[in-house]
Every structure is written in structure tokens, then in C-alpha cells.
Design a protein around this motif. Structure first.
Motif, PDB file in Angstrom:
ATOM      1  N   ILE A 290      -9.644  -7.564   9.176  1.00  0.00           N
ATOM      2  CA  ILE A 290     -10.001  -7.495   7.881  1.00  0.00           C
ATOM      3  C   ILE A 290      -9.095  -6.329   6.980  1.00  0.00           C
ATOM      4  N   VAL A 291      -9.181  -5.146   7.510  1.00  0.00           N
ATOM      5  CA  VAL A 291      -8.182  -3.882   6.814  1.00  0.00           C
ATOM      6  C   VAL A 291      -6.697  -4.621   6.622  1.00  0.00           C
ATOM      7  N   LEU A 292      -6.387  -4.950   7.812  1.00  0.00           N
ATOM      8  CA  LEU A 292      -4.797  -5.083   7.972  1.00  0.00           C
ATOM      9  C   LEU A 292      -4.539  -6.279   6.674  1.00  0.00           C
ATOM     10  N   ALA A 293      -5.439  -7.485   6.815  1.00  0.00           N
ATOM     11  CA  ALA A 293      -5.223  -8.478   5.945  1.00  0.00           C
ATOM     12  C   ALA A 293      -5.204  -7.878   4.338  1.00  0.00           C
ATOM     13  N   THR A 294      -6.331  -7.088   4.246  1.00  0.00           N
ATOM     14  CA  THR A 294      -6.509  -6.437   2.942  1.00  0.00           C
ATOM     15  C   THR A 294      -5.245  -5.653   2.491  1.00  0.00           C
ATOM     16  N   TRP A 295      -4.671  -4.856   3.364  1.00  0.00           N
ATOM     17  CA  TRP A 295      -3.492  -4.087   3.044  1.00  0.00           C
ATOM     18  C   TRP A 295      -2.242  -5.046   2.969  1.00  0.00           C
ATOM     19  N   ILE A 296      -2.046  -5.902   3.616  1.00  0.00           N
ATOM     20  CA  ILE A 296      -0.887  -6.930   3.479  1.00  0.00           C
ATOM     21  C   ILE A 296      -1.041  -7.607   2.204  1.00  0.00           C
ATOM     22  N   THR A 297      -2.101  -8.247   1.998  1.00  0.00           N
ATOM     23  CA  THR A 297      -2.388  -8.890   0.530  1.00  0.00           C
ATOM     24  C   THR A 297      -2.221  -8.039  -0.528  1.00  0.00           C
ATOM     25  N   HIS A 298      -2.871  -6.850  -0.538  1.00  0.00           N
ATOM     26  CA  HIS A 298      -2.511  -5.901  -1.591  1.00  0.00           C
ATOM     27  C   HIS A 298      -1.312  -5.755  -1.970  1.00  0.00           C
ATOM     28  N   ARG A 299      -0.319  -5.291  -0.965  1.00  0.00           N
ATOM     29  CA  ARG A 299       0.943  -5.132  -1.177  1.00  0.00           C
ATOM     30  C   ARG A 299       1.859  -6.379  -1.868  1.00  0.00           C
ATOM     31  N   ARG A 300       1.602  -7.507  -1.297  1.00  0.00           N
ATOM     32  CA  ARG A 300       2.055  -8.640  -1.560  1.00  0.00           C
ATOM     33  C   ARG A 300       1.746  -9.062  -3.349  1.00  0.00           C
TER      34      ARG A 300
END
Length: 334
Positions: A39-49
Motif C-alpha cells: 500500500i505504501v509503495l503504491a501510494t508513493w508511485i501514484t503520488h509521483r505520477r
């Protein structure tokens, strides 16, 4: 299982003691930690995009706060409903309340998609963000989260397939009903991890190629958008994951979902995901052949854009509203 020379020719089953970390009076399940890491990884990637596409710096977390709880709840409900035989006899440690023990495994990705989509829709409505813009930013992040989460399945010794003699066969601690001791099984958790990682590369390469084509034929808008937006990248995610999951479920022999017409429910759901992805890609492409120049719905923008600069002409409204009007269909908030 050792081979000549003492080299291992199988994937060993993890020590059951590793699946739970005892921290004083607390027991922390590694399965839950893997889900949290995903969840943390997905949040970080989505945030950057999203930020790269013009979204505000706090919007991702605001939406995730809705998506994650609803995703987990519906994922558990989906799993229980498709595995009623595992919970209906009341023989588990908690009797008929065994379905509550989510930390022992039992979260269905398709349920997480349904619940998460509802949470994203709510969060996007509140933030003024396009639902499908968020979905496109999320698509590769979902695959990354799912890849990490499958490590939790390995720790719980679940998600394995039919017997195999391949050198990467998976050992299962204890006997598996109907199979001799020391039988090796297809490590479906590993197959799905690799499929998801490959999917990330495919989605990003397709997205990059579409962006380059869109930039070449950019029109007079002045700020060219991207060719694979309006939900079409998420559509490709549904197709990719649905195809992979369908053949994995066909190999699966550990506790599987209920069947309809002799086919497990998860395979039916995978077929639905593929069909939905194809339909979504075609329909959204026809609805929006123009570039997507903003992730916000008309009249909304990133908070930092709301305050006009000194001396700016404010008669045209917010900057987000001006750009969002380009190519927007009437009533389309997606």
C-alpha cells in the motif's frame, strides 16, 4: 529437496515462526506487513505520477484514506463469500467467527479493486479530481503493490498450484491432502510476482510510446496532453492482470474459490476484468480522442493554483477550469 552436489532444486517453505513477529505482548503478522508495504509503495508511485501531471501535493493521500479501508473491507467480504466452505462449519480456532481473522490470510484482489474503486470515486469527488486520471496514475502502482503483497502469501504457505518436477517447485510444510509427502508444487505466488513486474514494464513502455505519438501530433492547445489517458492505461491493467490471474487460478490447488459451471469464481472474475478492460479502452478512446490536459474536473484545480498571481487577470476563473474545458464532454467527470 537437495540435488547432486547439495544444491537446492526447490523453493523451501518458510519456517512458520517467521510468519509472526512477537513484539512483547503484540503479534505482528508478516502477511499484514507485506500488504502494508504494498500500500505504501503504491501510494508513493501514484503520488509521483499524479503530481507530475499537475495534481496537488496532498490529493493522493486524501484519496488513499478512502480507498484503502474500503478496499480491505470489500476484499475480505469477497474472499469469504467465494470461500464459504472454509468458514461455514465453525471448526476454526474462532468457530463461526473465523472469517474475522483477516491476519491469517484471505484478502481477494478483485474485492480490493471493487472496494478501492468506490473509495477512489468518493475521494476524487471530494478533491475535484478526475476518477479515471487517478486510475491511470494508479495502474502500474497496483501491479507493484500486488507483487509485494504476494510475499505475504509465501509466508503463509498459500497460493500454490499443481504438483511439478521443475527445479523451482515449492515445498509446503506438512502434507497436502491427496498428495504424497515431499511433493513439490508450482509457486503461483512467484509466478504472479513476476507477471506483475513484467506488467509494470509493459504499461510504462506503452504509455511512453503513446505520449511520444501525442506530442508529435499536438494541436494548438499549447500544452499537449498524453495519448493514453482518460482511463485507458487502467483498462490495459485490467486486461493484463485478468489474463495472468485466469491461468494462475487454473493451476491453483490450495483452497480455491467456489465454482460455477465447474469453473472457480476467480477465473470468472478474471474473464470479467479482461472484458471490462477491453470495453473501457475502446469506449473511453472514442469518448475522448483529444489529449487530457488536466487531471482535474472543469472548474477545479490544484490548491496552489487557486490564488492568482499579482496582476493576473482573474476574469477567466481558475487556471484549472480554463484548461479543463478543452475537449470535455458535457457531464463527464471521469
Amino acid at each position: 529437496m537437495p540435488a547432486a552436489g547439495g544444491l537446492s532444486t526447490s523453493i523451501p517453505s518458510p519456517d512458520p515462526a517467521w510468519a509472526v513477529l512477537e513484539l512483547g505482548p503484540f503479534s505482528v503478522h508478516v502477511y499484514a506487513l507485506c500488504l502494508l508495504a504494498g500500500i505504501v509503495l503504491a501510494t508513493w508511485i501514484t503520488h509521483r505520477r499524479l503530481v507530475a501531471r499537475g495534481a496537488g501535493s496532498e490529493v493522493t493521500l486524501d484519496i488513499v484514506m478512502w480507498a484503502v479501508p474500503l478496499g480491505i473491507v470489500v476484499a475480505r467480504i469477497y474472499h469469504v463469500l467465494t470461500h464459504l466452505g472454509d468458514y461455514a462449519d465453525g471448526t476454526g480456532p474462532w468457530g463461526y467467527w473465523e472469517w474475522v481473522r483477516i491476519w491469517d490470510g484471505g484478502i481477494a484482489i478483485y474485492g480490493a479493486l471493487l472496494g478501492g474503486a468506490l473509495g477512489v470515486w468518493i475521494g476524487c469527488r471530494r478533491a475535484g479530481l478526475r476518477f479515471w486520471s487517478f486510475a491511470d496514475a494508479l495502474a502500474p502502482a497496483m501491479l507493484a503493490a500486488q507483487a509485494v503483497g504476494r510475499l505475504g502469501n509465501y509466508m503463509n504457505q498459500e497460493l500454490y498450484g499443481a504438483p511439478t518436477t521443475l527445479p523451482w517447485g515449492l515445498e509446503i510444510d506438512g502434507a497436502v491432502a491427496g498428495y504424497p509427502d515431499a511433493t513439490l508444487f508450482h509457486p503461483l505466488f512467484l509466478y504472479e510476482m513476476l507477471w506483475n513486474l513484467l506488467g509494470i514494464a509493459v504499461l510504462l513502455l506503452v504509455e511512453r510510446a503513446a505520449r511520444r505519438r501525442a506530442e508529435v501530433r499536438a494541436d494548438a492547445v499549447g500544452e499537449p496532453g498524453y495519448g493514453l489517458r482518460w482511463g485507458r492505461l487502467f483498462a490495459l491493467y485490467l486486461v493484463w492482470y485478468g489474463l495472468g490471474r485466469s491461468w494462475l487460478e487454473a493451476l491453483r490447488i490450495d483452497p480455491t474459490s467456489n465454482e460455477w459451471l465447474g469453473i472457480p469464481a476467480n477465473i470468472w472474475t478474471s474473464f470479467v476484468a479482461v472484458a471490462l478492460g477491453v470495453a473501457l479502452f475502446v469506449v473511453r478512446g472514442r469518448q475522448h480522442p483529444e489529449p487530457e490536459v488536466s487531471v482535474y474536473v472543469p472548474g477545479r484545480s490544484a490548491p496552489s493554483d487557486d490564488a492568482p498571481s499579482a496582476g493576473a487577470d482573474t476574469s477567466a476563473g481558475t487556471s484549472g477550469g480554463a484548461s479543463d474545458d478543452v475537449g470535455t464532454r458535457s457531464g463527464d467527470a471521469g
